[in-house]
Design a protein around this motif. Structure first.
Motif, PDB file in Angstrom:
ATOM      1  N   LYS A 108     -15.558  -8.105 -12.672  1.00  0.00           N
ATOM      2  CA  LYS A 108     -15.889  -7.093 -11.675  1.00  0.00           C
ATOM      3  C   LYS A 108     -16.847  -6.058 -12.260  1.00  0.00           C
ATOM      4  CE  LYS A 108     -13.768  -3.835  -8.444  1.00  0.00           C
ATOM      5  NZ  LYS A 108     -12.506  -3.210  -7.975  1.00  0.00           N
ATOM      6  N   GLU A 109     -16.628  -5.702 -13.544  1.00  0.00           N
ATOM      7  CA  GLU A 109     -17.502  -4.713 -14.193  1.00  0.00           C
ATOM      8  C   GLU A 109     -18.939  -5.223 -14.269  1.00  0.00           C
ATOM      9  OE1 GLU A 109     -13.357  -3.994 -15.392  1.00  0.00           O
ATOM     10  OE2 GLU A 109     -14.634  -5.780 -15.448  1.00  0.00           O
TER      11      GLU A 109
ATOM     12  N   GLU B 141     -20.290  -7.593 -12.281  1.00  0.00           N
ATOM     13  CA  GLU B 141     -20.810  -7.666 -10.913  1.00  0.00           C
ATOM     14  C   GLU B 141     -21.252  -6.292 -10.406  1.00  0.00           C
ATOM     15  OE1 GLU B 141     -21.501 -10.059  -8.707  1.00  0.00           O
ATOM     16  OE2 GLU B 141     -21.046 -11.632 -10.162  1.00  0.00           O
ATOM     17  N   ASN B 142     -20.547  -5.260 -10.831  1.00  0.00           N
ATOM     18  CA  ASN B 142     -20.878  -3.907 -10.372  1.00  0.00           C
ATOM     19  C   ASN B 142     -22.222  -3.410 -10.902  1.00  0.00           C
ATOM     20  OD1 ASN B 142     -18.638  -3.608  -8.774  1.00  0.00           O
ATOM     21  ND2 ASN B 142     -17.414  -2.546 -10.329  1.00  0.00           N
TER      22      ASN B 142
ATOM     23  N   ASN C 188     -25.271  -2.552  -8.719  1.00  0.00           N
ATOM     24  CA  ASN C 188     -25.471  -1.248  -8.084  1.00  0.00           C
ATOM     25  C   ASN C 188     -26.544  -0.413  -8.779  1.00  0.00           C
ATOM     26  OD1 ASN C 188     -23.455  -1.592  -6.045  1.00  0.00           O
ATOM     27  ND2 ASN C 188     -21.892  -1.285  -7.622  1.00  0.00           N
TER      28      ASN C 188
END
Length: 447
Positions: free
Chosen positions: A309-310, A312-313, A316
Protein backbone atom coordinates in the motif's frame (compact mmCIF):
# COMPACT_ATOMS: atom_id res chain seq x y z
CA UNK A 1 40.41 23.87 -44.03
CA UNK A 2 42.63 21.08 -45.32
CA UNK A 3 40.30 18.78 -47.27
CA UNK A 4 41.43 15.68 -49.14
CA UNK A 5 41.46 15.84 -52.93
CA UNK A 6 39.18 12.80 -53.09
CA UNK A 7 36.56 14.49 -50.89
CA UNK A 8 36.80 17.68 -52.97
CA UNK A 9 36.27 15.83 -56.25
CA UNK A 10 33.39 13.74 -54.90
CA UNK A 11 31.63 16.78 -53.44
CA UNK A 12 32.21 18.87 -56.59
CA UNK A 13 30.24 16.25 -58.51
CA UNK A 14 27.31 16.85 -56.16
CA UNK A 15 27.43 20.66 -55.87
CA UNK A 16 28.90 21.59 -59.25
CA UNK A 17 28.91 25.42 -59.61
CA UNK A 18 27.96 25.86 -55.92
CA UNK A 19 31.12 24.15 -54.70
CA UNK A 20 33.17 27.33 -54.11
CA UNK A 21 30.36 28.86 -52.04
CA UNK A 22 30.20 25.63 -50.06
CA UNK A 23 33.96 25.69 -49.50
CA UNK A 24 33.84 29.27 -48.19
CA UNK A 25 31.03 28.38 -45.79
CA UNK A 26 33.23 25.75 -44.11
CA UNK A 27 35.50 28.57 -42.89
CA UNK A 28 32.62 30.45 -41.26
CA UNK A 29 31.55 30.07 -37.62
CA UNK A 30 29.07 27.28 -36.90
CA UNK A 31 25.70 28.68 -35.80
CA UNK A 32 24.51 27.84 -32.28
CA UNK A 33 20.91 26.75 -31.86
CA UNK A 34 18.66 25.40 -29.12
CA UNK A 35 15.23 23.82 -28.99
CA UNK A 36 13.09 24.84 -26.02
CA UNK A 37 10.94 22.60 -23.85
CA UNK A 38 7.40 23.46 -22.79
CA UNK A 39 8.22 23.18 -19.06
CA UNK A 40 8.32 26.96 -18.87
CA UNK A 41 7.76 29.77 -21.34
CA UNK A 42 11.23 30.42 -22.70
CA UNK A 43 12.15 32.53 -25.72
CA UNK A 44 15.86 32.12 -26.29
CA UNK A 45 16.33 34.76 -29.01
CA UNK A 46 14.56 36.77 -31.70
CA UNK A 47 15.73 34.46 -34.50
CA UNK A 48 13.72 31.28 -34.92
CA UNK A 49 14.65 28.13 -36.79
CA UNK A 50 12.17 28.28 -39.67
CA UNK A 51 11.33 24.58 -39.81
CA UNK A 52 10.92 24.00 -36.07
CA UNK A 53 8.59 26.16 -33.96
CA UNK A 54 10.59 25.44 -30.78
CA UNK A 55 14.01 26.11 -32.35
CA UNK A 56 16.04 29.29 -31.88
CA UNK A 57 19.43 30.53 -33.07
CA UNK A 58 21.61 32.22 -30.46
CA UNK A 59 23.76 35.26 -31.35
CA UNK A 60 26.78 33.57 -29.75
CA UNK A 61 27.61 30.35 -27.95
CA UNK A 62 27.28 30.78 -24.16
CA UNK A 63 28.80 28.53 -21.49
CA UNK A 64 25.85 26.13 -21.42
CA UNK A 65 27.29 24.12 -18.52
CA UNK A 66 26.88 27.17 -16.28
CA UNK A 67 23.16 27.51 -17.01
CA UNK A 68 20.82 25.76 -14.51
CA UNK A 69 18.06 25.86 -17.13
CA UNK A 70 20.01 23.42 -19.31
CA UNK A 71 20.38 20.92 -16.45
CA UNK A 72 16.70 21.25 -15.55
CA UNK A 73 15.63 20.41 -19.11
CA UNK A 74 14.30 23.84 -20.14
CA UNK A 75 16.02 23.49 -23.52
CA UNK A 76 18.29 21.20 -25.53
CA UNK A 77 21.32 22.34 -27.51
CA UNK A 78 20.62 20.92 -30.97
CA UNK A 79 22.02 21.56 -34.42
CA UNK A 80 19.41 23.46 -36.46
CA UNK A 81 19.43 21.33 -39.62
CA UNK A 82 18.54 18.18 -37.67
CA UNK A 83 15.48 19.96 -36.24
CA UNK A 84 13.89 19.44 -39.67
CA UNK A 85 12.73 16.13 -38.20
CA UNK A 86 9.96 18.29 -36.72
CA UNK A 87 8.60 18.95 -40.23
CA UNK A 88 8.70 15.26 -41.17
CA UNK A 89 6.72 14.37 -38.04
CA UNK A 90 4.17 17.14 -38.55
CA UNK A 91 3.60 16.23 -42.19
CA UNK A 92 3.54 12.43 -41.93
CA UNK A 93 3.20 11.11 -38.37
CA UNK A 94 0.18 10.79 -36.09
CA UNK A 95 0.68 11.89 -32.48
CA UNK A 96 -0.74 8.52 -31.36
CA UNK A 97 2.15 6.65 -33.01
CA UNK A 98 4.49 4.16 -31.40
CA UNK A 99 7.94 5.36 -32.48
CA UNK A 100 11.40 3.78 -32.34
CA UNK A 101 14.42 6.09 -32.36
CA UNK A 102 17.03 3.45 -33.10
CA UNK A 103 20.37 5.27 -32.70
CA UNK A 104 19.18 7.88 -30.27
CA UNK A 105 22.09 9.09 -28.09
CA UNK A 106 22.68 11.71 -26.90
CA UNK A 107 18.97 12.51 -27.27
CA UNK A 108 18.36 15.50 -29.56
CA UNK A 109 15.95 13.72 -31.88
CA UNK A 110 14.35 11.71 -29.07
CA UNK A 111 13.52 14.80 -27.02
CA UNK A 112 12.05 16.33 -30.19
CA UNK A 113 9.96 13.21 -30.91
CA UNK A 114 8.75 12.99 -27.30
CA UNK A 115 7.71 16.64 -27.47
CA UNK A 116 5.75 15.97 -30.66
CA UNK A 117 3.88 12.84 -29.58
CA UNK A 118 3.73 14.01 -25.95
CA UNK A 119 1.52 11.67 -23.91
CA UNK A 120 -0.62 10.52 -26.83
CA UNK A 121 1.97 8.22 -28.38
CA UNK A 122 4.91 6.15 -27.15
CA UNK A 123 8.63 6.54 -27.85
CA UNK A 124 11.15 3.74 -27.53
CA UNK A 125 14.53 5.46 -27.51
CA UNK A 126 17.42 3.07 -28.11
CA UNK A 127 21.20 3.25 -28.01
CA UNK A 128 23.50 0.28 -28.62
CA UNK A 129 26.50 1.63 -26.63
CA UNK A 130 25.69 1.27 -22.93
CA UNK A 131 27.60 4.34 -21.70
CA UNK A 132 25.85 6.49 -24.32
CA UNK A 133 22.51 4.88 -23.44
CA UNK A 134 22.84 6.21 -19.88
CA UNK A 135 23.48 9.72 -21.26
CA UNK A 136 20.39 9.27 -23.45
CA UNK A 137 18.32 8.31 -20.40
CA UNK A 138 19.67 11.31 -18.50
CA UNK A 139 18.64 13.74 -21.24
CA UNK A 140 15.17 12.22 -21.58
CA UNK A 141 14.66 12.32 -17.80
CA UNK A 142 15.64 15.99 -17.83
CA UNK A 143 13.18 16.65 -20.66
CA UNK A 144 10.40 15.36 -18.40
CA UNK A 145 7.98 13.52 -20.71
CA UNK A 146 6.76 10.17 -19.41
CA UNK A 147 5.67 8.28 -22.57
CA UNK A 148 9.24 7.11 -23.11
CA UNK A 149 11.14 3.82 -22.75
CA UNK A 150 14.95 3.82 -23.01
CA UNK A 151 16.56 0.61 -24.27
CA UNK A 152 20.12 -0.61 -24.81
CA UNK A 153 19.90 -3.03 -27.74
CA UNK A 154 21.34 -3.92 -31.12
CA UNK A 155 19.13 -3.30 -34.18
CA UNK A 156 18.61 -7.05 -34.74
CA UNK A 157 17.10 -7.39 -31.24
CA UNK A 158 14.00 -5.55 -32.45
CA UNK A 159 13.21 -8.47 -34.76
CA UNK A 160 11.64 -10.01 -31.64
CA UNK A 161 8.75 -7.54 -31.94
CA UNK A 162 7.79 -7.59 -35.65
CA UNK A 163 5.36 -4.93 -36.81
CA UNK A 164 5.42 -3.23 -33.40
CA UNK A 165 6.29 0.29 -34.58
CA UNK A 166 4.31 2.81 -36.62
CA UNK A 167 7.48 4.85 -37.16
CA UNK A 168 11.18 3.97 -37.08
CA UNK A 169 13.75 6.78 -37.03
CA UNK A 170 17.27 5.79 -38.09
CA UNK A 171 19.77 8.61 -37.68
CA UNK A 172 22.51 6.40 -39.01
CA UNK A 173 26.16 6.38 -37.93
CA UNK A 174 27.91 7.96 -40.90
CA UNK A 175 31.15 9.39 -42.29
CA UNK A 176 30.33 12.79 -40.75
CA UNK A 177 31.14 15.05 -43.70
CA UNK A 178 28.47 17.48 -42.55
CA UNK A 179 30.33 18.02 -39.27
CA UNK A 180 33.65 19.16 -40.80
CA UNK A 181 33.04 22.80 -39.83
CA UNK A 182 31.86 21.99 -36.31
CA UNK A 183 34.40 19.24 -35.66
CA UNK A 184 37.60 19.80 -37.70
CA UNK A 185 39.15 16.60 -36.28
CA UNK A 186 36.63 14.60 -38.30
CA UNK A 187 38.37 15.78 -41.49
CA UNK A 188 41.42 13.67 -40.65
CA UNK A 189 39.23 10.61 -40.06
CA UNK A 190 37.58 10.85 -43.48
CA UNK A 191 38.42 8.47 -46.30
CA UNK A 192 36.59 7.07 -49.29
CA UNK A 193 37.00 3.61 -47.77
CA UNK A 194 35.26 4.81 -44.59
CA UNK A 195 32.37 6.16 -46.68
CA UNK A 196 31.88 2.73 -48.25
CA UNK A 197 32.13 1.02 -44.85
CA UNK A 198 29.52 3.39 -43.42
CA UNK A 199 27.15 2.85 -46.37
CA UNK A 200 27.41 -0.93 -45.92
CA UNK A 201 26.91 -0.67 -42.15
CA UNK A 202 23.83 1.51 -42.65
CA UNK A 203 22.31 -1.14 -44.91
CA UNK A 204 22.95 -3.78 -42.23
CA UNK A 205 21.28 -1.61 -39.57
CA UNK A 206 18.25 -0.95 -41.78
CA UNK A 207 17.92 -4.61 -42.75
CA UNK A 208 18.14 -5.69 -39.10
CA UNK A 209 15.43 -3.32 -37.85
CA UNK A 210 13.10 -3.52 -40.87
CA UNK A 211 10.93 -6.34 -39.50
CA UNK A 212 10.01 -4.21 -36.46
CA UNK A 213 8.28 -1.60 -38.67
CA UNK A 214 4.68 -2.39 -39.55
CA UNK A 215 3.48 -2.52 -43.15
CA UNK A 216 2.59 1.04 -44.28
CA UNK A 217 4.67 2.34 -41.38
CA UNK A 218 7.07 5.26 -41.85
CA UNK A 219 10.86 5.01 -41.91
CA UNK A 220 12.70 8.30 -41.34
CA UNK A 221 16.31 7.96 -42.44
CA UNK A 222 18.96 10.63 -41.88
CA UNK A 223 22.71 11.21 -41.87
CA UNK A 224 25.03 14.15 -41.26
CA UNK A 225 27.00 13.59 -44.45
CA UNK A 226 27.00 14.78 -48.08
CA UNK A 227 27.93 11.83 -50.30
CA UNK A 228 25.27 9.99 -52.28
CA UNK A 229 26.51 6.52 -51.20
CA UNK A 230 25.15 7.00 -47.68
CA UNK A 231 22.16 9.08 -48.73
CA UNK A 232 20.23 8.80 -52.00
CA UNK A 233 21.79 5.47 -52.97
CA UNK A 234 20.81 3.96 -49.63
CA UNK A 235 17.27 5.30 -50.00
CA UNK A 236 17.05 3.65 -53.44
CA UNK A 237 18.38 0.43 -51.88
CA UNK A 238 15.68 0.56 -49.18
CA UNK A 239 13.01 0.93 -51.86
CA UNK A 240 14.31 -1.90 -54.02
CA UNK A 241 15.66 -4.40 -51.50
CA UNK A 242 13.49 -3.90 -48.41
CA UNK A 243 10.27 -2.86 -50.13
CA UNK A 244 9.42 0.80 -49.55
CA UNK A 245 8.29 3.95 -51.31
CA UNK A 246 9.93 7.37 -50.99
CA UNK A 247 7.55 10.02 -49.61
CA UNK A 248 7.97 13.61 -50.89
CA UNK A 249 7.71 16.39 -48.31
CA UNK A 250 6.36 19.91 -48.71
CA UNK A 251 9.30 22.33 -48.47
CA UNK A 252 7.69 25.27 -50.27
CA UNK A 253 8.37 27.51 -47.26
CA UNK A 254 12.03 26.51 -47.09
CA UNK A 255 13.75 27.42 -50.39
CA UNK A 256 17.15 27.11 -48.70
CA UNK A 257 16.67 23.33 -48.42
CA UNK A 258 17.80 21.31 -51.44
CA UNK A 259 15.35 18.66 -52.67
CA UNK A 260 16.79 15.71 -54.57
CA UNK A 261 15.08 12.74 -56.17
CA UNK A 262 15.38 10.69 -52.96
CA UNK A 263 15.66 13.14 -50.06
CA UNK A 264 16.36 16.59 -48.66
CA UNK A 265 19.79 18.12 -48.19
CA UNK A 266 21.10 20.88 -45.96
CA UNK A 267 24.27 22.61 -47.14
CA UNK A 268 25.97 25.23 -44.92
CA UNK A 269 26.26 27.75 -47.79
CA UNK A 270 22.47 27.68 -48.23
CA UNK A 271 20.97 26.81 -44.84
CA UNK A 272 21.91 28.16 -41.43
CA UNK A 273 23.13 24.88 -39.99
CA UNK A 274 25.49 21.98 -40.58
CA UNK A 275 25.39 19.36 -43.33
CA UNK A 276 22.40 17.03 -43.09
CA UNK A 277 20.32 14.63 -45.19
CA UNK A 278 16.86 13.26 -44.42
CA UNK A 279 14.31 11.12 -46.24
CA UNK A 280 11.00 9.47 -45.37
CA UNK A 281 9.74 6.20 -46.80
CA UNK A 282 6.58 4.14 -46.45
CA UNK A 283 7.06 0.41 -45.91
CA UNK A 284 5.26 -1.60 -48.60
CA UNK A 285 6.56 -5.08 -47.80
CA UNK A 286 4.67 -7.41 -45.49
CA UNK A 287 5.80 -8.12 -41.95
CA UNK A 288 7.09 -11.71 -41.73
CA UNK A 289 5.26 -14.77 -40.46
CA UNK A 290 6.65 -14.41 -36.92
CA UNK A 291 4.18 -11.61 -36.16
CA UNK A 292 1.26 -13.92 -35.31
CA UNK A 293 3.57 -16.08 -33.20
CA UNK A 294 4.73 -13.03 -31.22
CA UNK A 295 1.14 -11.84 -30.82
CA UNK A 296 0.22 -15.13 -29.18
CA UNK A 297 3.18 -14.84 -26.84
CA UNK A 298 2.17 -11.30 -25.95
CA UNK A 299 -1.25 -12.51 -24.80
CA UNK A 300 0.31 -14.64 -22.08
CA UNK A 301 -0.84 -12.96 -18.85
CA UNK A 302 1.87 -11.04 -17.06
CA UNK A 303 2.74 -11.98 -13.50
CA UNK A 304 1.28 -9.40 -11.19
CA UNK A 305 3.88 -8.61 -8.56
CA UNK A 306 1.86 -7.22 -5.68
CA UNK A 307 3.10 -3.90 -4.39
CA UNK A 308 2.50 -2.69 -0.86
CA UNK A 309 0.00 0.00 0.00
CA UNK A 310 2.89 2.36 0.81
CA UNK A 311 4.39 1.80 -2.64
CA UNK A 312 1.02 2.22 -4.38
CA UNK A 313 0.49 5.49 -2.52
CA UNK A 314 3.54 6.96 -4.27
CA UNK A 315 1.26 7.54 -7.26
CA UNK A 316 -0.08 10.51 -5.32
CA UNK A 317 3.21 12.30 -6.02
CA UNK A 318 1.93 12.60 -9.61
CA UNK A 319 -0.86 14.55 -11.23
CA UNK A 320 -3.92 12.38 -12.02
CA UNK A 321 -2.86 9.56 -9.62
CA UNK A 322 -5.35 7.05 -11.05
CA UNK A 323 -3.68 7.23 -14.49
CA UNK A 324 -0.55 5.36 -13.42
CA UNK A 325 0.46 1.73 -13.08
CA UNK A 326 3.10 1.29 -10.38
CA UNK A 327 6.09 -1.00 -10.95
CA UNK A 328 8.55 -2.12 -8.29
CA UNK A 329 11.79 -3.77 -9.39
CA UNK A 330 14.20 -4.51 -6.57
CA UNK A 331 14.09 -1.25 -4.62
CA UNK A 332 13.19 1.07 -7.52
CA UNK A 333 9.58 2.23 -7.88
CA UNK A 334 8.37 3.61 -11.22
CA UNK A 335 5.11 4.78 -12.76
CA UNK A 336 3.85 4.26 -16.30
CA UNK A 337 0.64 5.19 -18.08
CA UNK A 338 -1.83 2.31 -17.56
CA UNK A 339 -3.09 2.59 -21.14
CA UNK A 340 0.40 1.89 -22.48
CA UNK A 341 1.46 -0.68 -19.89
CA UNK A 342 0.83 -3.67 -22.17
CA UNK A 343 3.33 -2.29 -24.68
CA UNK A 344 5.81 -1.67 -21.88
CA UNK A 345 5.46 -5.28 -20.72
CA UNK A 346 6.19 -6.52 -24.25
CA UNK A 347 9.33 -4.37 -24.43
CA UNK A 348 10.50 -5.36 -20.95
CA UNK A 349 10.12 -9.06 -21.75
CA UNK A 350 12.27 -8.89 -24.88
CA UNK A 351 14.68 -5.97 -24.64
CA UNK A 352 17.13 -4.40 -22.19
CA UNK A 353 15.25 -1.51 -20.59
CA UNK A 354 17.27 1.14 -18.75
CA UNK A 355 14.47 3.57 -17.94
CA UNK A 356 10.73 3.90 -18.48
CA UNK A 357 8.02 6.38 -17.57
CA UNK A 358 8.77 8.17 -14.30
CA UNK A 359 11.08 6.72 -11.66
CA UNK A 360 9.39 7.78 -8.44
CA UNK A 361 11.66 6.67 -5.63
CA UNK A 362 14.17 4.22 -4.25
CA UNK A 363 13.14 2.25 -1.20
CA UNK A 364 15.72 2.07 1.58
CA UNK A 365 14.33 0.19 4.55
CA UNK A 366 11.08 1.93 5.44
CA UNK A 367 12.07 5.15 3.67
CA UNK A 368 11.33 6.17 0.09
CA UNK A 369 14.02 8.44 -1.39
CA UNK A 370 12.47 10.59 -4.15
CA UNK A 371 14.17 10.15 -7.53
CA UNK A 372 15.52 12.89 -9.82
CA UNK A 373 13.14 11.61 -12.53
CA UNK A 374 10.20 12.57 -10.31
CA UNK A 375 11.61 16.05 -9.66
CA UNK A 376 12.09 16.77 -13.37
CA UNK A 377 8.84 15.17 -14.57
CA UNK A 378 6.14 17.38 -16.01
CA UNK A 379 3.65 15.23 -14.08
CA UNK A 380 5.11 16.00 -10.63
CA UNK A 381 2.45 17.13 -8.16
CA UNK A 382 4.45 19.89 -6.50
CA UNK A 383 2.09 20.32 -3.57
CA UNK A 384 3.28 16.97 -2.18
CA UNK A 385 6.67 18.39 -1.18
CA UNK A 386 8.00 21.53 0.47
CA UNK A 387 9.71 23.67 -2.16
CA UNK A 388 12.56 26.13 -1.80
CA UNK A 389 13.41 28.62 -4.54
CA UNK A 390 17.18 29.19 -4.77
CA UNK A 391 19.37 31.83 -6.37
CA UNK A 392 21.95 31.15 -9.08
CA UNK A 393 24.92 30.56 -6.77
CA UNK A 394 23.11 27.91 -4.72
CA UNK A 395 21.70 26.34 -7.90
CA UNK A 396 25.22 25.84 -9.26
CA UNK A 397 26.41 24.46 -5.91
CA UNK A 398 23.54 22.00 -6.00
CA UNK A 399 24.39 20.94 -9.57
CA UNK A 400 28.00 20.39 -8.46
CA UNK A 401 26.62 18.11 -5.72
CA UNK A 402 28.08 20.30 -3.01
CA UNK A 403 26.61 20.55 0.48
CA UNK A 404 23.67 22.97 0.57
CA UNK A 405 22.55 25.06 3.56
CA UNK A 406 18.95 26.31 3.67
CA UNK A 407 17.91 28.63 6.47
CA UNK A 408 14.48 28.18 8.04
CA UNK A 409 13.59 25.28 5.75
CA UNK A 410 11.46 22.34 6.85
CA UNK A 411 13.24 19.12 7.73
CA UNK A 412 12.98 16.20 5.33
CA UNK A 413 12.94 16.02 1.54
CA UNK A 414 12.80 19.39 -0.22
CA UNK A 415 12.35 20.17 -3.90
CA UNK A 416 14.76 22.87 -5.07
CA UNK A 417 13.61 25.21 -7.84
CA UNK A 418 15.45 27.85 -9.83
CA UNK A 419 13.22 30.55 -11.33
CA UNK A 420 10.29 28.23 -10.54
CA UNK A 421 11.79 25.33 -12.51
CA UNK A 422 12.37 22.12 -10.48
CA UNK A 423 16.00 20.99 -10.31
CA UNK A 424 16.12 18.10 -7.84
CA UNK A 425 16.04 17.02 -4.21
CA UNK A 426 17.87 17.68 -0.99
CA UNK A 427 17.19 16.18 2.43
CA UNK A 428 17.34 18.80 5.14
CA UNK A 429 18.69 17.25 8.34
CA UNK A 430 18.84 20.52 10.26
CA UNK A 431 22.42 21.78 10.25
CA UNK A 432 22.87 20.94 6.55
CA UNK A 433 21.15 19.43 3.53
CA UNK A 434 22.18 16.13 1.99
CA UNK A 435 22.47 16.75 -1.74
CA UNK A 436 20.60 14.02 -3.67
CA UNK A 437 21.63 15.16 -7.16
CA UNK A 438 22.94 12.15 -9.16
CA UNK A 439 26.70 11.90 -8.80
CA UNK A 440 27.19 11.00 -12.47
CA UNK A 441 25.27 14.13 -13.58
CA UNK A 442 27.16 16.64 -11.45
CA UNK A 443 28.99 19.63 -12.95
CA UNK A 444 32.72 18.96 -12.83
CA UNK A 445 33.81 22.19 -14.49
CA UNK A 446 35.12 25.05 -12.36
CA UNK A 447 32.52 27.82 -12.62
Amino acid sequence: MNLSETFINRTKNILKEDFNDFLQSLDSVSPTSVRVNDKIELISSDEKVKWCKDGFYLPERPLFTADPFLHAGAYYVQEASSMFLCQVLEQLVSKESTVLDLSAAPGGKSTLISQYINEKGLLISNEIVRSRAYILAENLIKWGNDAVIVTNNEPKDFQQIPGFFDVVVVDAPCSGEGMFRKDPDSINEWSEQNVMMCAARQKDILKDVWEALKTNGILIYSTCTYNTDENEENVAWIEQELGAEFIPLNIDNFPEITATEKGYRFFPHKTKGEGFFIAALKKKSEVGSRKSEIKKQNKIPQKNIKTSKEVENLRNYLLIPEKWKIYQENNIISAFDKEKSEKLDIIKNRLKVLHFGITLAEQKGKDFIPHISLALSKKLNKICFPTVEVEYKIAISFLKKETIFLENAAKGFILLTYKNLPMGWVKNVGNRCNNLYPNEWRIRMKI
